[in-house]
Motif scaffolding. Structure first.
Motif, PDB file in Angstrom:
ATOM      1  N   ASP A  73       0.665  -1.622   0.113  1.00 28.01           N
ATOM      2  CA  ASP A  73       0.215  -0.296   0.060  1.00 28.01           C
ATOM      3  C   ASP A  73       1.114   1.055   0.089  1.00 28.01           C
ATOM      4  N   HIS A  84       3.626  -5.458   3.684  1.00 30.44           N
ATOM      5  CA  HIS A  84       2.334  -6.048   3.612  1.00 30.44           C
ATOM      6  C   HIS A  84       2.265  -6.971   2.923  1.00 30.44           C
ATOM      7  N   ARG A 120      -7.728 -10.842   2.979  1.00 31.20           N
ATOM      8  CA  ARG A 120      -7.070  -8.938   2.183  1.00 31.20           C
ATOM      9  C   ARG A 120      -8.515  -8.710   1.431  1.00 31.20           C
ATOM     10  N   ARG A 163     -12.045  -9.716   3.043  1.00 32.23           N
ATOM     11  CA  ARG A 163     -12.343  -8.171   3.977  1.00 32.23           C
ATOM     12  C   ARG A 163     -11.982  -6.785   2.927  1.00 32.23           C
ATOM     13  N   GLY A 198      -4.822  -3.299   1.043  1.00 31.52           N
ATOM     14  CA  GLY A 198      -4.964  -2.489   2.424  1.00 31.52           C
ATOM     15  C   GLY A 198      -6.312  -1.771   2.741  1.00 31.52           C
ATOM     16  N   ARG A 199      -6.345  -1.098   3.343  1.00 34.68           N
ATOM     17  CA  ARG A 199      -7.322  -0.086   3.936  1.00 34.68           C
ATOM     18  C   ARG A 199      -6.923   1.474   2.838  1.00 34.68           C
ATOM     19  N   PRO A 200      -5.858   1.599   3.138  1.00 35.31           N
ATOM     20  CA  PRO A 200      -5.133   2.800   2.462  1.00 35.31           C
ATOM     21  C   PRO A 200      -5.697   2.084   0.554  1.00 35.31           C
ATOM     22  N   ARG A 255      -6.071  10.408   2.175  1.00 36.36           N
ATOM     23  CA  ARG A 255      -5.857   8.642   3.386  1.00 36.36           C
ATOM     24  C   ARG A 255      -6.377   9.320   4.992  1.00 36.36           C
ATOM     25  N   ASP A 256      -5.526   9.966   5.188  1.00 37.75           N
ATOM     26  CA  ASP A 256      -6.012  10.303   6.523  1.00 37.75           C
ATOM     27  C   ASP A 256      -7.668  11.047   6.439  1.00 37.75           C
ATOM     28  N   PHE A 291      -9.308   7.789   6.877  1.00 37.32           N
ATOM     29  CA  PHE A 291      -9.542   6.708   7.724  1.00 37.32           C
ATOM     30  C   PHE A 291     -10.424   7.417   8.813  1.00 37.32           C
ATOM     31  N   ARG A 335      -3.877   3.157  16.624  1.00 40.35           N
ATOM     32  CA  ARG A 335      -4.632   2.128  15.336  1.00 40.35           C
ATOM     33  C   ARG A 335      -5.267   1.611  16.276  1.00 40.35           C
ATOM     34  N   HIS A 393       5.211   5.546   3.807  1.00 38.85           N
ATOM     35  CA  HIS A 393       4.249   4.963   2.653  1.00 38.85           C
ATOM     36  C   HIS A 393       4.489   5.937   1.450  1.00 38.85           C
ATOM     37  N   LYS A 436       2.075  11.113   2.367  1.00 42.61           N
ATOM     38  CA  LYS A 436       2.587  10.934   3.377  1.00 42.61           C
ATOM     39  C   LYS A 436       3.250  11.918   4.541  1.00 42.61           C
TER      40      LYS A 436
HETATM   41  P1  AMP Z   1      -4.799  -2.851   6.575  1.00 45.94           P
HETATM   42  O1  AMP Z   1      -3.279  -3.632   6.245  1.00 45.94           O
HETATM   43  O2  AMP Z   1      -5.813  -2.805   5.678  1.00 45.94           O
HETATM   44  O3  AMP Z   1      -5.377  -2.788   7.474  1.00 45.94           O
HETATM   45  O4  AMP Z   1      -4.191  -1.402   6.249  1.00 45.94           O
HETATM   46  C1  AMP Z   1      -3.578  -0.060   7.520  1.00 45.94           C
HETATM   47  C2  AMP Z   1      -2.671   0.648   7.273  1.00 45.94           C
HETATM   48  O5  AMP Z   1      -3.835   1.395   7.208  1.00 45.94           O
HETATM   49  C3  AMP Z   1      -0.977   0.617   7.562  1.00 45.94           C
HETATM   50  O6  AMP Z   1      -0.236   0.114   7.279  1.00 45.94           O
HETATM   51  C4  AMP Z   1      -1.238   1.657   7.862  1.00 45.94           C
HETATM   52  O7  AMP Z   1      -0.273   2.680   8.184  1.00 45.94           O
HETATM   53  C5  AMP Z   1      -2.044   2.643   7.325  1.00 45.94           C
HETATM   54  N1  AMP Z   1      -2.835   3.319   7.912  1.00 45.94           N
HETATM   55  C6  AMP Z   1      -3.602   3.287   9.376  1.00 45.94           C
HETATM   56  N2  AMP Z   1      -3.875   4.313  10.220  1.00 45.94           N
HETATM   57  C7  AMP Z   1      -4.039   5.351   9.223  1.00 45.94           C
HETATM   58  C8  AMP Z   1      -4.363   6.631   8.885  1.00 45.94           C
HETATM   59  N3  AMP Z   1      -5.306   7.064  10.449  1.00 45.94           N
HETATM   60  N4  AMP Z   1      -4.188   7.573   7.824  1.00 45.94           N
HETATM   61  C9  AMP Z   1      -3.627   6.880   7.017  1.00 45.94           C
HETATM   62  N5  AMP Z   1      -3.089   5.525   6.868  1.00 45.94           N
HETATM   63  C10 AMP Z   1      -3.687   4.567   8.332  1.00 45.94           C
END
Ligand code: AMP
Ligand code: ZN
Ligand code: FE
Ligand code: FE
Length: 277
Positions: A12, A37, A97, A100, A130-132, A147-148, A151, A194, A245, A249
């Motif tokens: 990500d 990851h 992943r 999800r 991933g969530r990013p 991204r922030d 989240f 987190r 990242h 960022k």
């Molecule tokens: P995941 O692997 O899907 O659980 O996503 C985790 C990833 O999201 C990690 O690499 C974090 O760096 C990133 N992450 C977590 N919180 C934030 C945030 N508030 N803003 C941006 N990125 C985040």
């Protein structure tokens, strides 16, 4: 400067593994750990840039795991990527992943015009989603501007759109990496921003299982004194890193670093060597 935790487009991050090596050179990094990851797909491209950049490479992977239901990240370093447990983990996490992320997009899609295609456009097949990536898709459809913000509004564990993913037990991960000739460090070991965090006893149990270090130098950690004491008590090395990242960022390569003697201890006797130019 030694920075042992960074991400590329193999997971990500926003920078390709090769460009990341050039960015590292520009930032004054002498040794870079590439720890995408749940994948090792970026290793070869980064390794090919060791000669031209002069930046040494530590091949690693940030492994998603759980401790009593709490999500943790274990940094695995210098292990044999072909070891069956490591290969199986990558395959299972890719699936976990993906399902999800689809579920989260489905939930968000009920309230906002987000479709899976937008995520597929930013995470190529084979890249652990991933969530990013969902954040980037939300940016692309105009729902958020960073991204922030994504989240904060959609992706945090407290959000109704959040879905956890399957992950193995962290103690098992520590053992798999050790069996594959590598070493493990618990990433951002106490980062309440987190989500839920593990206890001192949990860290003790991981140390018992063979954990080698704690990533105390991470911008999201709190209670640094407690972490220092835990490292002392369990004879764990202390690492520091950026968890970079890519540009865009609000953090920079080398914002936290690892001491040379710690890297020497971490790397000694591992299946893979640090690649030097
Ligand atoms: P995941 O692997 O899907 O659980 O996503 C985790 C990833 O999201 C990690 O690499 C974090 O760096 C990133 N992450 C977590 N919180 C934030 C945030 N508030 N803003 C941006 N990125 C985040
Ligand atoms: Zn990440
Ligand atoms: Fe992490
Ligand atoms: Fe990370």
């Amino acid at each position: 400067m030694i920075d042992l935790h960074t991400h590329s487009t193999a997971s990500d991050g926003r920078t390709s593994p090769g460009d990341l090596m050039w960015e590292a050179k520009g930032a004054g990094i002498s040794v870079l750990g590439l720890t995408d990851h749940d994948t090792v797909a970026g290793w070869a491209e980064a390794a090919a840039r060791v000669e031209p950049t002069g930046v040494a490479l530590v091949r690693g992977m940030e492994i998603s795991a759980k401790v009593r239901g709490v999500s943790v990240h274990v940094l695995g370093y210098l292990f044999d990527p072909a070891a069956p447990a490591m290969a199986r983990h990558r395959e299972r996490m890719l699936d976990a992943r993906l399902s999800r992320a689809r579920e989260m997009v489905e939930r968000i899609g009920r309230d906002f015009p987000l479709e899976w295609e937008a995520v597929a456009a930013v995470a190529e097949p084979g890249v652990p989603v991933g969530r990013p990536h969902i954040a980037d898709a939300l940016i692309d459809v105009g729902a958020v501007s960073s991204r922030d913000e994504a989240f904060a509004r959609f992706l945090a564990p407290s959000s109704p759109y959040y879905v956890p993913h399957w992950a193995p037990q962290a103690c098992d991960v520590v053992e798999w990496v050790a069996d594959a000739g590598g070493r493990t460090v618990l990433a951002h070991p106490h980062a309440p921003s987190r989500g839920r965090t593990v206890s001192a006893a949990d860290i003790g149990a991981l140390a018992e299982a063979g954990l080698f270090g704690l990533e105390i130098g991470h911008r999201d950690n709190t209670d640094l004194d407690t972490l220092e004491k835990l490292a002392e008590r369990h004879r764990l090395v202390r690492t520091g890193s950026s968890d970079y990242h890519g540009s865009g960022k609000p953090n920079r390569l080398g914002e936290n670093t690892t001491a040379p003697e710690v890297l020497r201890a971490l790397a000694s006797g591992c299946f893979l060597e640090v690649i030097h130019s």
